[in-house]
Design a protein around this motif. Sequence first.
Motif, PDB file in Angstrom:
ATOM      1  N   ILE A 134       0.926  -1.135   0.127  1.00 50.91           N
ATOM      2  CA  ILE A 134      -0.168   0.119   0.149  1.00 50.91           C
ATOM      3  C   ILE A 134       0.837   1.221  -0.062  1.00 50.91           C
ATOM      4  O   ILE A 134       0.568   2.238  -0.772  1.00 50.91           O
ATOM      5  CB  ILE A 134      -0.876  -0.109   1.448  1.00 50.91           C
ATOM      6  CG1 ILE A 134      -1.981  -1.093   1.063  1.00 50.91           C
ATOM      7  CG2 ILE A 134      -1.504   1.354   1.358  1.00 50.91           C
ATOM      8  CD1 ILE A 134      -3.074  -1.185   2.360  1.00 50.91           C
ATOM      9  N   GLN A 135       1.965   1.148   0.782  1.00 53.79           N
ATOM     10  CA  GLN A 135       2.825   2.362   0.885  1.00 53.79           C
ATOM     11  C   GLN A 135       3.556   2.781  -0.666  1.00 53.79           C
ATOM     12  O   GLN A 135       3.520   3.905  -0.883  1.00 53.79           O
ATOM     13  CB  GLN A 135       3.798   2.287   1.733  1.00 53.79           C
ATOM     14  CG  GLN A 135       4.808   3.516   2.118  1.00 53.79           C
ATOM     15  CD  GLN A 135       3.944   4.634   2.475  1.00 53.79           C
ATOM     16  OE1 GLN A 135       3.097   4.778   3.492  1.00 53.79           O
ATOM     17  NE2 GLN A 135       4.003   5.818   1.788  1.00 53.79           N
ATOM     18  N   ILE A 136       3.967   1.685  -1.202  1.00 55.13           N
ATOM     19  CA  ILE A 136       4.594   1.884  -2.498  1.00 55.13           C
ATOM     20  C   ILE A 136       3.321   2.546  -3.438  1.00 55.13           C
ATOM     21  O   ILE A 136       3.719   3.204  -4.334  1.00 55.13           O
ATOM     22  CB  ILE A 136       5.100   0.679  -3.004  1.00 55.13           C
ATOM     23  CG1 ILE A 136       6.283   0.104  -1.975  1.00 55.13           C
ATOM     24  CG2 ILE A 136       5.599   0.599  -4.477  1.00 55.13           C
ATOM     25  CD1 ILE A 136       6.765  -1.123  -2.323  1.00 55.13           C
ATOM     26  N   ALA A 137       2.155   1.751  -3.179  1.00 59.93           N
ATOM     27  CA  ALA A 137       1.110   2.202  -4.157  1.00 59.93           C
ATOM     28  C   ALA A 137       0.682   3.837  -3.925  1.00 59.93           C
ATOM     29  O   ALA A 137       0.021   4.579  -4.883  1.00 59.93           O
ATOM     30  CB  ALA A 137      -0.250   1.391  -3.970  1.00 59.93           C
ATOM     31  N   LEU A 138       0.754   4.128  -2.657  1.00 60.96           N
ATOM     32  CA  LEU A 138       0.573   5.636  -2.105  1.00 60.96           C
ATOM     33  C   LEU A 138       1.785   6.653  -3.097  1.00 60.96           C
ATOM     34  O   LEU A 138       1.156   7.505  -3.383  1.00 60.96           O
ATOM     35  CB  LEU A 138       0.613   5.835  -0.849  1.00 60.96           C
ATOM     36  CG  LEU A 138      -0.550   5.473   0.313  1.00 60.96           C
ATOM     37  CD1 LEU A 138      -0.098   5.230   1.510  1.00 60.96           C
ATOM     38  CD2 LEU A 138      -1.678   6.358  -0.222  1.00 60.96           C
ATOM     39  N   ASP A 139       2.673   6.023  -3.230  1.00 56.65           N
ATOM     40  CA  ASP A 139       3.596   6.828  -3.745  1.00 56.65           C
ATOM     41  C   ASP A 139       3.880   7.032  -5.152  1.00 56.65           C
ATOM     42  O   ASP A 139       4.390   7.644  -5.707  1.00 56.65           O
ATOM     43  CB  ASP A 139       5.172   6.575  -3.418  1.00 56.65           C
ATOM     44  CG  ASP A 139       5.479   6.604  -1.734  1.00 56.65           C
ATOM     45  OD1 ASP A 139       4.761   7.411  -0.987  1.00 56.65           O
ATOM     46  OD2 ASP A 139       6.332   5.778  -1.340  1.00 56.65           O
ATOM     47  N   ASP A 140       2.776   6.095  -5.900  1.00 53.82           N
ATOM     48  CA  ASP A 140       2.947   5.831  -7.281  1.00 53.82           C
ATOM     49  C   ASP A 140       1.367   5.997  -7.745  1.00 53.82           C
ATOM     50  O   ASP A 140       0.839   4.690  -7.668  1.00 53.82           O
ATOM     51  CB  ASP A 140       3.495   4.910  -7.938  1.00 53.82           C
ATOM     52  CG  ASP A 140       3.487   5.297  -9.383  1.00 53.82           C
ATOM     53  OD1 ASP A 140       2.894   5.858 -10.071  1.00 53.82           O
ATOM     54  OD2 ASP A 140       4.212   3.927  -9.837  1.00 53.82           O
ATOM     55  N   GLU A 141       0.596   6.966  -8.121  1.00 52.57           N
ATOM     56  CA  GLU A 141      -0.690   6.949  -8.382  1.00 52.57           C
ATOM     57  C   GLU A 141      -0.867   6.300  -9.748  1.00 52.57           C
ATOM     58  O   GLU A 141      -2.105   5.951 -10.141  1.00 52.57           O
ATOM     59  CB  GLU A 141      -1.447   8.233  -8.695  1.00 52.57           C
ATOM     60  CG  GLU A 141      -1.432   8.965  -6.963  1.00 52.57           C
ATOM     61  CD  GLU A 141      -2.137  10.254  -6.798  1.00 52.57           C
ATOM     62  OE1 GLU A 141      -2.526  10.532  -8.062  1.00 52.57           O
ATOM     63  OE2 GLU A 141      -2.314  10.596  -5.695  1.00 52.57           O
ATOM     64  N   LYS A 142       0.168   5.903 -10.193  1.00 55.22           N
ATOM     65  CA  LYS A 142       0.021   5.123 -11.746  1.00 55.22           C
ATOM     66  C   LYS A 142       0.318   3.569 -11.483  1.00 55.22           C
ATOM     67  O   LYS A 142       0.634   2.924 -12.483  1.00 55.22           O
ATOM     68  CB  LYS A 142       0.888   5.581 -12.855  1.00 55.22           C
ATOM     69  CG  LYS A 142       0.616   7.015 -13.274  1.00 55.22           C
ATOM     70  CD  LYS A 142      -0.545   7.152 -14.183  1.00 55.22           C
ATOM     71  CE  LYS A 142      -0.649   8.571 -14.831  1.00 55.22           C
ATOM     72  NZ  LYS A 142      -2.115   8.571 -15.363  1.00 55.22           N
ATOM     73  N   SER A 143       0.003   3.105 -10.492  1.00 54.36           N
ATOM     74  CA  SER A 143       0.166   1.806  -9.929  1.00 54.36           C
ATOM     75  C   SER A 143      -0.865   1.150  -9.615  1.00 54.36           C
ATOM     76  O   SER A 143      -2.032   1.631  -9.506  1.00 54.36           O
ATOM     77  CB  SER A 143       1.193   1.641  -8.860  1.00 54.36           C
ATOM     78  OG  SER A 143       0.356   2.405  -7.565  1.00 54.36           O
ATOM     79  N   LEU A 144      -1.025  -0.283  -9.873  1.00 59.15           N
ATOM     80  CA  LEU A 144      -2.253  -1.319  -9.639  1.00 59.15           C
ATOM     81  C   LEU A 144      -1.667  -2.198  -8.460  1.00 59.15           C
ATOM     82  O   LEU A 144      -0.535  -2.894  -8.872  1.00 59.15           O
ATOM     83  CB  LEU A 144      -2.585  -1.885 -10.912  1.00 59.15           C
ATOM     84  CG  LEU A 144      -3.690  -2.780 -10.484  1.00 59.15           C
ATOM     85  CD1 LEU A 144      -5.147  -2.105 -10.403  1.00 59.15           C
ATOM     86  CD2 LEU A 144      -3.985  -3.820 -11.783  1.00 59.15           C
ATOM     87  N   LEU A 145      -2.326  -2.087  -7.544  1.00 54.50           N
ATOM     88  CA  LEU A 145      -1.596  -3.062  -6.261  1.00 54.50           C
ATOM     89  C   LEU A 145      -2.509  -4.557  -6.633  1.00 54.50           C
ATOM     90  O   LEU A 145      -3.740  -4.277  -6.795  1.00 54.50           O
ATOM     91  CB  LEU A 145      -1.892  -2.590  -5.116  1.00 54.50           C
ATOM     92  CG  LEU A 145      -1.762  -3.422  -3.787  1.00 54.50           C
ATOM     93  CD1 LEU A 145      -0.276  -3.803  -3.773  1.00 54.50           C
ATOM     94  CD2 LEU A 145      -1.838  -2.594  -2.694  1.00 54.50           C
ATOM     95  N   ILE A 146      -1.733  -5.662  -6.484  1.00 54.82           N
ATOM     96  CA  ILE A 146      -2.463  -6.785  -6.685  1.00 54.82           C
ATOM     97  C   ILE A 146      -1.953  -7.584  -5.458  1.00 54.82           C
ATOM     98  O   ILE A 146      -0.787  -8.121  -5.337  1.00 54.82           O
ATOM     99  CB  ILE A 146      -2.327  -7.652  -7.853  1.00 54.82           C
ATOM    100  CG1 ILE A 146      -2.743  -6.738  -9.077  1.00 54.82           C
ATOM    101  CG2 ILE A 146      -2.715  -9.020  -8.035  1.00 54.82           C
ATOM    102  CD1 ILE A 146      -2.572  -7.478 -10.627  1.00 54.82           C
TER     103      ILE A 146
END
Length: 353
Positions: A134-146
């Motif tokens: 989640i933290q990595i996804a917070l830092d990149d709004e062009k990401s998709l977390l799976i």
Amino acid sequence: MFINRSRGIMRRNRNYSWRRMLPLLILILVSVGLVLSICILVFNFSFLETIHGVRGGYHLEGKNLVWVRDDTVSFNENSAADAATHLIIVAGHSVLISGNVEKAAHDESVWFLLDYQRNRGLPEAIVSHIQAGIQIALDDEKSLLIFSGGETRAITGPETEGGSYFRVADALNLWDGRDVFQNETDVGYHHRFRKKNSKGGIKQSTVRARTVTEEYATDSFENLLFSICRFREITGFYPRRITVISFSFKRERFETLHASALHWPLRHFEYVGVDPPPSTGFDIVESTNGEKKNSLVPFQSDPYGCHSEILQQKRKDRNPFSRKAPYELTCPEISELLNWCGPELISRTKVPW
């Protein structure tokens, strides 16, 4: 005779009176029943609204056990997931077996654990992996977390690892980057998912809108390959870069073996190793030795997991419900890769990245 006739007349009058009153009595009974039903429904609705405050949820001893509210961020809200180019994978290791999800960060009874996983800090590790993703996804709004992992345990029923991880993120309200290990008392179940923006203000986190599950993987190779396909299902194309979160001792397996087996360029691949502290019982030396024997060495000679007895048995044991991944249909560009068994590596010309 007069008396008998009088009795007959009275009997007829009484019967006539009952016949006249019967419809009225029925109407009264129906009305009373309807009023009682309405009162019960109103009471139940008011009671549920009072104790719930959320859809389908309730409180117990001050703790909110259901976490989806009317203002919860929906998947792909404002097309947040459609625009992703960065795939973030959290590899699953267990499934939930308890409704006490709010205890998932510390209580082993919440998770289905094998004997070798007990007293090794698995709850702390799992939640740390979720938080890292989640933290990595917070830092990149062009990401998709799976969150990746299938229905791996027969005794638990068709509960997926990926779905379990998503539920924990919801229950512990992790979407805004909250760290449950640094601030145990800040439950915050009712807060909207927010974070500070670059100007110091508060804005709503979009991570939940950019998070899905992959529910067919049975091992680490499938975590990577199937999540790439899941990304393709959501966005319509393959990711430009990939980040994987798991234990630190699995780094070589993912970076050296799995990425190479898929011909994924390492310059666009990042591995984040997260381990629980030794105080939980986690032993990095023991885990590294087990990794080498049970996974690293078998994958070195069998990069696609098709021939080694130990790898094949793992996949069989972790697919008790005989699920078949649909990715040949949804990712036709890599259908050959999905069926490739090696042991030689597939040609680079067979992959689209």
